[in-house]
Write a protein that holds these residues in place. Structure first.
Motif, PDB file in Angstrom:
ATOM      1  N   GLU A 128      31.066  49.411  34.503  1.00 57.73           N
ATOM      2  CA  GLU A 128      31.591  48.046  34.520  1.00 57.73           C
ATOM      3  C   GLU A 128      31.088  47.323  35.768  1.00 57.73           C
ATOM      4  OE1 GLU A 128      36.006  46.033  33.973  1.00 57.73           O
ATOM      5  OE2 GLU A 128      35.874  47.994  34.918  1.00 57.73           O
ATOM      6  N   LYS A 129      30.670  46.090  35.605  1.00 54.41           N
ATOM      7  CA  LYS A 129      30.242  45.272  36.742  1.00 54.41           C
ATOM      8  C   LYS A 129      31.466  44.531  37.275  1.00 54.41           C
ATOM      9  CE  LYS A 129      25.530  44.552  35.117  1.00 54.41           C
ATOM     10  NZ  LYS A 129      24.845  45.423  35.994  1.00 54.41           N
ATOM     11  N   LEU A 130      31.785  44.786  38.544  1.00 60.47           N
ATOM     12  CA  LEU A 130      32.958  44.183  39.177  1.00 60.47           C
ATOM     13  C   LEU A 130      32.563  43.371  40.391  1.00 60.47           C
ATOM     14  CD1 LEU A 130      35.476  47.161  39.396  1.00 60.47           C
ATOM     15  CD2 LEU A 130      35.508  45.291  37.757  1.00 60.47           C
ATOM     16  N   THR A 131      33.377  42.394  40.691  1.00 64.13           N
ATOM     17  CA  THR A 131      33.288  41.686  41.951  1.00 64.13           C
ATOM     18  C   THR A 131      34.568  42.002  42.707  1.00 64.13           C
ATOM     19  OG1 THR A 131      31.964  39.907  41.018  1.00 64.13           O
ATOM     20  CG2 THR A 131      33.118  39.424  43.052  1.00 64.13           C
ATOM     21  N   ILE A 132      34.423  42.449  43.943  1.00 63.77           N
ATOM     22  CA  ILE A 132      35.575  42.679  44.803  1.00 63.77           C
ATOM     23  C   ILE A 132      35.581  41.541  45.809  1.00 63.77           C
ATOM     24  CG2 ILE A 132      36.719  44.252  46.403  1.00 63.77           C
ATOM     25  CD1 ILE A 132      35.027  46.525  45.092  1.00 63.77           C
ATOM     26  N   LEU A 133      36.676  40.829  45.858  1.00 62.60           N
ATOM     27  CA  LEU A 133      36.800  39.665  46.730  1.00 62.60           C
ATOM     28  C   LEU A 133      37.716  39.998  47.905  1.00 62.60           C
ATOM     29  CD1 LEU A 133      37.533  37.235  43.799  1.00 62.60           C
ATOM     30  CD2 LEU A 133      35.382  37.396  45.026  1.00 62.60           C
ATOM     31  N   HIS A 134      37.321  39.577  49.075  1.00 66.46           N
ATOM     32  CA  HIS A 134      38.156  39.724  50.271  1.00 66.46           C
ATOM     33  C   HIS A 134      38.331  38.331  50.861  1.00 66.46           C
ATOM     34  CE1 HIS A 134      39.739  40.786  54.128  1.00 66.46           C
ATOM     35  NE2 HIS A 134      39.463  42.082  54.011  1.00 66.46           N
ATOM     36  N   HIS A 135      39.575  37.903  50.957  1.00 66.63           N
ATOM     37  CA  HIS A 135      39.842  36.579  51.503  1.00 66.63           C
ATOM     38  C   HIS A 135      39.346  36.522  52.942  1.00 66.63           C
ATOM     39  CE1 HIS A 135      41.987  32.972  52.725  1.00 66.63           C
ATOM     40  NE2 HIS A 135      42.064  32.691  51.431  1.00 66.63           N
ATOM     41  N   ARG A 136      38.743  35.419  53.317  1.00 64.49           N
ATOM     42  CA  ARG A 136      38.147  35.276  54.645  1.00 64.49           C
ATOM     43  C   ARG A 136      39.181  35.205  55.769  1.00 64.49           C
ATOM     44  NH1 ARG A 136      33.262  34.450  55.913  1.00 64.49           N
ATOM     45  NH2 ARG A 136      32.649  33.734  53.855  1.00 64.49           N
ATOM     46  N   TYR A 137      40.373  34.663  55.488  1.00 65.15           N
ATOM     47  CA  TYR A 137      41.362  34.446  56.551  1.00 65.15           C
ATOM     48  C   TYR A 137      42.638  35.254  56.404  1.00 65.15           C
ATOM     49  CZ  TYR A 137      38.287  30.582  57.562  1.00 65.15           C
ATOM     50  OH  TYR A 137      37.179  29.837  57.853  1.00 65.15           O
ATOM     51  N   MET A 138      42.773  35.969  55.330  1.00 67.15           N
ATOM     52  CA  MET A 138      43.985  36.747  55.086  1.00 67.15           C
ATOM     53  C   MET A 138      43.568  38.133  54.578  1.00 67.15           C
ATOM     54  SD  MET A 138      46.396  34.491  55.696  1.00 67.15           S
ATOM     55  CE  MET A 138      47.910  34.746  54.823  1.00 67.15           C
ATOM     56  N   PRO A 139      44.380  39.151  54.828  1.00 63.08           N
ATOM     57  CA  PRO A 139      44.013  40.503  54.382  1.00 63.08           C
ATOM     58  C   PRO A 139      44.323  40.739  52.902  1.00 63.08           C
ATOM     59  CG  PRO A 139      46.074  40.582  55.569  1.00 63.08           C
ATOM     60  CD  PRO A 139      45.597  39.155  55.629  1.00 63.08           C
ATOM     61  N   TYR A 140      43.708  39.938  52.043  1.00 67.15           N
ATOM     62  CA  TYR A 140      43.925  40.015  50.603  1.00 67.15           C
ATOM     63  C   TYR A 140      42.636  40.428  49.898  1.00 67.15           C
ATOM     64  CZ  TYR A 140      48.254  37.354  51.298  1.00 67.15           C
ATOM     65  OH  TYR A 140      49.490  36.929  51.697  1.00 67.15           O
ATOM     66  N   ILE A 141      42.796  41.332  48.938  1.00 62.67           N
ATOM     67  CA  ILE A 141      41.699  41.814  48.099  1.00 62.67           C
ATOM     68  C   ILE A 141      42.026  41.465  46.650  1.00 62.67           C
ATOM     69  CG2 ILE A 141      40.540  43.901  47.205  1.00 62.67           C
ATOM     70  CD1 ILE A 141      39.786  43.460  50.076  1.00 62.67           C
ATOM     71  N   ALA A 142      41.001  41.081  45.899  1.00 62.97           N
ATOM     72  CA  ALA A 142      41.156  40.835  44.463  1.00 62.97           C
ATOM     73  C   ALA A 142      39.963  41.442  43.740  1.00 62.97           C
ATOM     74  CB  ALA A 142      41.246  39.340  44.182  1.00 62.97           C
ATOM     75  N   PHE A 143      40.181  41.812  42.503  1.00 56.12           N
ATOM     76  CA  PHE A 143      39.133  42.368  41.656  1.00 56.12           C
ATOM     77  C   PHE A 143      38.911  41.403  40.500  1.00 56.12           C
ATOM     78  CE2 PHE A 143      41.531  45.749  43.642  1.00 56.12           C
ATOM     79  CZ  PHE A 143      40.539  46.480  44.275  1.00 56.12           C
ATOM     80  N   ALA A 144      37.648  41.214  40.140  1.00 56.10           N
ATOM     81  CA  ALA A 144      37.327  40.270  39.068  1.00 56.10           C
ATOM     82  C   ALA A 144      36.131  40.776  38.279  1.00 56.10           C
ATOM     83  CB  ALA A 144      37.020  38.892  39.654  1.00 56.10           C
ATOM     84  N   LYS A 145      36.018  40.274  37.057  1.00 56.05           N
ATOM     85  CA  LYS A 145      34.811  40.540  36.270  1.00 56.05           C
ATOM     86  C   LYS A 145      33.661  39.844  36.960  1.00 56.05           C
ATOM     87  CE  LYS A 145      36.636  41.062  31.649  1.00 56.05           C
ATOM     88  NZ  LYS A 145      36.695  40.467  30.316  1.00 56.05           N
ATOM     89  N   GLN A 146      32.546  40.523  37.004  1.00 60.50           N
ATOM     90  CA  GLN A 146      31.357  39.934  37.613  1.00 60.50           C
ATOM     91  C   GLN A 146      30.726  38.973  36.636  1.00 60.50           C
ATOM     92  OE1 GLN A 146      28.651  42.655  39.504  1.00 60.50           O
ATOM     93  NE2 GLN A 146      26.937  41.338  39.007  1.00 60.50           N
ATOM     94  N   ASN A 147      30.649  37.723  37.044  1.00 58.39           N
ATOM     95  CA  ASN A 147      29.941  36.727  36.251  1.00 58.39           C
ATOM     96  C   ASN A 147      29.482  35.619  37.185  1.00 58.39           C
ATOM     97  OD1 ASN A 147      32.177  34.947  36.626  1.00 58.39           O
ATOM     98  ND2 ASN A 147      33.170  35.782  34.817  1.00 58.39           N
ATOM     99  N   GLU A 148      28.719  34.734  36.669  1.00 53.22           N
ATOM    100  CA  GLU A 148      28.136  33.677  37.490  1.00 53.22           C
ATOM    101  C   GLU A 148      29.021  32.444  37.575  1.00 53.22           C
ATOM    102  OE1 GLU A 148      25.266  34.253  39.166  1.00 53.22           O
ATOM    103  OE2 GLU A 148      25.385  36.253  38.313  1.00 53.22           O
TER     104      GLU A 148
END
Length: 145
Positions: free
Chosen positions: A60-80
């Motif tokens: 599975e292609k995933l995007t892992i996001l890390h908020h720039r100013y807060m210690p938050y992580i999110a996972f999302a489907k990789q798409n454009e």
């Protein structure tokens, strides 16, 4: 979830910017610990309010996001395209210590649901209205310029 002033990237001078190297280290720990995992790319493009890692995990292609100013992580489907299609990946939370890994149900919650709880600035509310952001995820992981 209560959104605090600066989470949009505007009026964030009181927040401490998160470190890209630490994020990369956590992602590399994930891919070396999980079978069939590979880092494709890291993206850190200010003024985006997040850093991201594009990974392959179990086919599975995933995007892992890390908020720039807060210690938050999110996972999302990789798409454009934006907005992201957020995912819940509870088994991956252990790879992001001292970070809050957000679930898809939280990120897809309508902003209007608990609007009175949010402590966003007037500027942030203007951007939310201008870009027609509807969900908590739209506000937290925006690419407004």
């Amino acid at each position: 979830m209560r959104l605090t002033k600066g989470i949009t990237g505007f009026d964030a001078e009181h927040l401490i910017e998160q470190d890209m190297r630490t994020f990369q280290s956590m992602v590399y720990h994930l891919v070396t610990s999980e079978q069939r995992a590979k880092v494709r790319q890291f993206i850190d493009e200010p003024p985006f309010v997040y850093m991201q890692a594009m990974v392959d995990l179990d086919g599975e292609k995933l995007t892992i996001l890390h908020h720039r100013y807060m210690p938050y992580i999110a996972f999302a489907k990789q798409n454009e395209e934006l907005p992201f299609t957020f995912l819940s990946k509870p088994r991956l939370h252990k790879y992001f210590p001292m970070r809050k890994c957000l679930e898809a149900t939280t990120l897809t919650t309508l902003l209007s649901k608990d609007q009175a709880l949010h402590s966003l600035s007037v500027t942030e509310w203007r951007y939310i209205a201008y870009f027609n952001s509807q969900t908590i995820g739209d506000v937290m992981f925006n690419a407004w310029d």
